[in-house]
Scaffold this motif. Structure first.
Motif, short mmCIF file in Angstrom:
data_model
loop_
_atom_site.label_atom_id
_atom_site.label_comp_id
_atom_site.label_asym_id
_atom_site.label_seq_id
_atom_site.Cartn_x
_atom_site.Cartn_y
_atom_site.Cartn_z
N ARG A 25 4.78 -0.51 -5.94
CA ARG A 25 3.37 -0.41 -6.32
C ARG A 25 2.54 -1.41 -5.52
O ARG A 25 3.05 -2.41 -5.03
N PRO A 26 1.23 -1.15 -5.42
CA PRO A 26 0.35 -2.13 -4.78
C PRO A 26 0.11 -3.30 -5.72
O PRO A 26 0.17 -3.16 -6.95
N CYS B 140 0.83 -1.21 0.00
CA CYS B 140 0.00 0.00 0.00
C CYS B 140 0.87 1.26 0.00
O CYS B 140 2.07 1.19 0.25
N SER B 141 0.25 2.39 -0.26
CA SER B 141 1.00 3.64 -0.39
C SER B 141 1.54 4.17 0.94
O SER B 141 2.54 4.87 0.97
N THR C 213 -2.23 -5.13 -1.35
CA THR C 213 -2.99 -4.24 -2.23
C THR C 213 -3.04 -2.87 -1.56
O THR C 213 -2.53 -2.68 -0.45
N GLU C 214 -3.67 -1.93 -2.19
CA GLU C 214 -3.79 -0.59 -1.61
C GLU C 214 -4.62 -0.62 -0.32
O GLU C 214 -4.52 0.27 0.51
N HIS C 215 -5.43 -1.65 -0.10
CA HIS C 215 -6.29 -1.74 1.09
C HIS C 215 -5.61 -2.44 2.26
O HIS C 215 -6.23 -2.65 3.30
#
Length: 186
Positions: A34-35, A6-7, A93-95
């Protein structure tokens, strides 16, 4: 940072190697972070085998437990019911709250968060001048924490810390040690 996740990760896993697939070699060559896509973990596992399944599974167990505790208090999003579903749909992932970083160096610890260096040999190579706390009250510890002698990168007020944990393999990092890590580190 080079890797996936994630970011704004809260837990960063530093692993010396990466999945042996061209896409991840390219990330390293290009210096990309990156995710992952929701289906990407399953793809990595199916193409690279048991080694990465173990790494992702142990990381998912840790992050699922942390996220589950946080979700009970702060989130409106639904959380998968099991760590396996978390691994297959949310992990990196981003979540997610985590990241895996490859190609680490001493400067990579400047971002806030809990840093887990995967493997004692890698930790010693990555930070050769660090004095790790390898025992407590005369007994060996299985989770190494930076000692207070290195206060600039020891546990900070924002909860940042650097820990070395056994390599993410079921024999070296069994469920009992995952529970110990959750209680000790988080």
């Amino acid at each position: 940072m080079i890797g996936v996740g994630c970011s704004k990760p809260k837990v960063i896993l530093h692993v010396q190697n990466h999945p042996p697939l061209d896409e991840y070699k390219q990330l390293i060559n290009e210096g990309v972070y990156r995710p992952l896509r929701a289906d990407e973990i399953k793809n990595i596992i199916s193409q690279s085998g048991n080694h990465w399944r173990k790494i992702f599974s142990i990381y998912a167990k840790l992050l699922f437990a942390i996220t589950k505790a946080q979700y009970q208090h702060h989130s409106q999003r639904s959380l998968p019911n099991t760590w396996q579903d978390y691994r297959d749909t949310v992990l990196l992932t981003e979540h997610c709250i985590g990241a895996i970083q490859w190609e680490s160096d001493a400067h990579c610890f400047s971002c806030a968060g809990v840093h887990l260096i995967c493997g004692f040999t890698y930790a010693a190579a990555l930070l050769p001048d660090v004095n790790w706390q390898k025992e407590k009250n005369g007994e060996p510890v299985r989770l190494w924490q930076l000692t207070s002698e290195v206060s600039s990168i020891d546990k900070a007020e924002d909860g940042s810390a650097i820990w070395t944990v056994p390599y993410f393999d079921y024999r070296q990092f069994p469920n009992a040690l995952i529970e110990e890590a959750l209680n000790t580190i988080f």
